[in-house]
Design a protein around this motif. Sequence first.
Motif, mmCIF file in Angstrom:
data_model
loop_
_atom_site.group_PDB
_atom_site.id
_atom_site.type_symbol
_atom_site.label_atom_id
_atom_site.label_comp_id
_atom_site.label_asym_id
_atom_site.label_seq_id
_atom_site.Cartn_x
_atom_site.Cartn_y
_atom_site.Cartn_z
ATOM 1 N N ARG A 1 -13.214 96.212 94.975
ATOM 2 C CA ARG A 1 -14.042 96.624 93.839
ATOM 3 C C ARG A 1 -15.381 97.185 94.323
ATOM 4 O O ARG A 1 -15.860 98.207 93.812
ATOM 5 C CB ARG A 1 -14.268 95.436 92.898
ATOM 6 C CG ARG A 1 -14.983 95.828 91.597
ATOM 7 C CD ARG A 1 -14.965 94.711 90.574
ATOM 8 N NE ARG A 1 -15.889 93.636 90.904
ATOM 9 C CZ ARG A 1 -15.516 92.424 91.306
ATOM 10 N NH1 ARG A 1 -14.235 92.121 91.435
ATOM 11 N NH2 ARG A 1 -16.421 91.492 91.578
ATOM 12 N N ALA B 1 -23.079 97.633 89.599
ATOM 13 C CA ALA B 1 -21.838 98.226 89.089
ATOM 14 C C ALA B 1 -20.628 97.344 89.378
ATOM 15 O O ALA B 1 -19.695 97.272 88.570
ATOM 16 C CB ALA B 1 -21.644 99.610 89.706
ATOM 17 N N ALA B 2 -20.650 96.655 90.526
ATOM 18 C CA ALA B 2 -19.508 95.820 90.907
ATOM 19 C C ALA B 2 -19.663 94.383 90.436
ATOM 20 O O ALA B 2 -18.761 93.559 90.648
ATOM 21 C CB ALA B 2 -19.332 95.848 92.429
ATOM 22 N N ARG C 1 -17.567 105.716 94.042
ATOM 23 C CA ARG C 1 -17.806 106.389 92.765
ATOM 24 C C ARG C 1 -19.266 106.825 92.626
ATOM 25 O O ARG C 1 -19.565 107.919 92.140
ATOM 26 C CB ARG C 1 -17.435 105.437 91.611
ATOM 27 C CG ARG C 1 -17.608 106.046 90.218
ATOM 28 C CD ARG C 1 -17.263 105.037 89.142
ATOM 29 N NE ARG C 1 -18.193 103.919 89.096
ATOM 30 C CZ ARG C 1 -19.390 103.971 88.490
ATOM 31 N NH1 ARG C 1 -19.803 105.097 87.895
ATOM 32 N NH2 ARG C 1 -20.173 102.909 88.494
ATOM 33 N N GLU D 1 -16.703 101.112 93.796
ATOM 34 C CA GLU D 1 -17.955 101.451 93.113
ATOM 35 C C GLU D 1 -18.888 102.232 94.030
ATOM 36 O O GLU D 1 -19.584 103.154 93.589
ATOM 37 C CB GLU D 1 -18.643 100.177 92.607
ATOM 38 C CG GLU D 1 -17.928 99.485 91.470
ATOM 39 C CD GLU D 1 -17.817 100.381 90.233
ATOM 40 O OE1 GLU D 1 -18.643 101.292 90.058
ATOM 41 O OE2 GLU D 1 -16.880 100.164 89.446
#
Length: 339
Positions: free
Chosen positions: A45, A20-21, A52, A49
Motif C-alpha cells: 500500500r 495517503a497510506a 501514485r 501511494e
Amino acid sequence: MTKKNEGPARAPTIMDVAEAAAVSKSTVSLVLQGSTLIRDETAQRVRAEAQRLGYVYNRRAAELRRKSSNTIGVVINDLMNPFFAEVLVGIERCLVDAGHVVFMAHTHDNFERQQRVLQSMREHNAAGIVLCPAIGTPKTLPKEIQQWGIPLVIMVRSLGSGTYDFVGSQNAKGLATATRHLIERGHRRIAFLGGQSGVVYEERLEGYRQALTQARIAFDERLVVPESPTRAGGHAAMAALLERRTGATAAVCYNDISALGALAALGERGLRAGTDFALMGFDNVLDAAHSNPPLSTMDIHPGELGEQAAALLMKRMANPHLKRQTYLAEPELRLRQSG
C-alpha cells in the motif's frame, strides 16, 4: 480576470505518502528502505501511494542522516572473461534481493586503477566491498581496508594468510581431477596451457603436477605453456604447443576462456578436440556447453560463487566480530565432447 501565477507545484513529501497510506512517517521510511519488518500488505500500500503521488525516495539523504550506506562496492579484475560476469550476476542477485545497491568497477588487472576505485568507494561510504584483486596486489591490502572500517570479502584470488574473508575454489584438486581423467583415457603427453602468475595459477599448476606424479609420468616443462588467461592467450598457447612438436595428445587449460582459444587454434590446423586432441577447461562458464565441440571442464559454479561472496559479506556486515569466513567450491567434472 488574469489568473495569478501560483508557481510550480509542490513536490510530494514522505508525510504526504504517510497520510495517503494511513501509516506513520517511520513506516514509510522503513518500507522504502526495503525493511522486512513491515507486513507485505502495508508495504504494498505504501509503495502504491508513493508511486501514485510521484514521490522519489532520497536514499542518499537518508544515508547521511543515519551515517550509513546500503551501497556495496564490487571490484572485478577482468569483466572480459565471462566467468567474472557470471560471478557478478550471482553477487548482484543476492545483494539486490537484500535491499543493497551494487556499485561495480572493473580494474582490467591494473593495481593503480584498483587503488583509485577502492579509494572512491571509501569516499562514498561503501557499506562493504567484494574484491577480486588485480595482479600485484600486496598481501597488506585487506588489513588496510579493514582499518577503514569497511567489511571486505576477497574473491577468487587469495592474498595468502590473514584474517580476511575469502571465497574461491579448490584449484589444485580441480586440475588434478581433470588431469587424472585424461590419464585414465590413455593420454601420457598432457600439456598445461594458459595462465601466467599468481596464487590461482600456482595452485592449478600444482594440481597438474600432482596428478602426473601419482601416475608416475615425468613432468616435462615443454608441455607447460604460460600465456595470458584470455581467449587470445589460449590460442597462442595451443599454437606454441603444436609448433614445439612435443607429442602432446591432450591438454588441461588454466580456465575455460583459454580453452576456447585453444579450440580455435586446433580448428585452424584441421584438428578437432575430442577426436584428434583431448582438451579440458576450468570454471564451466555458460559458453563451455555451446562451443564447437562442447568443452569438457571443471565446474565451480560461477554464479553460486558470487552468491557465496555476497552472503559472507552480509554476515560480516551484520557481525564484524565473526571469525574468519571461507568458502571453497569443490570442482565437479563436466564431460562433454572435447575431452
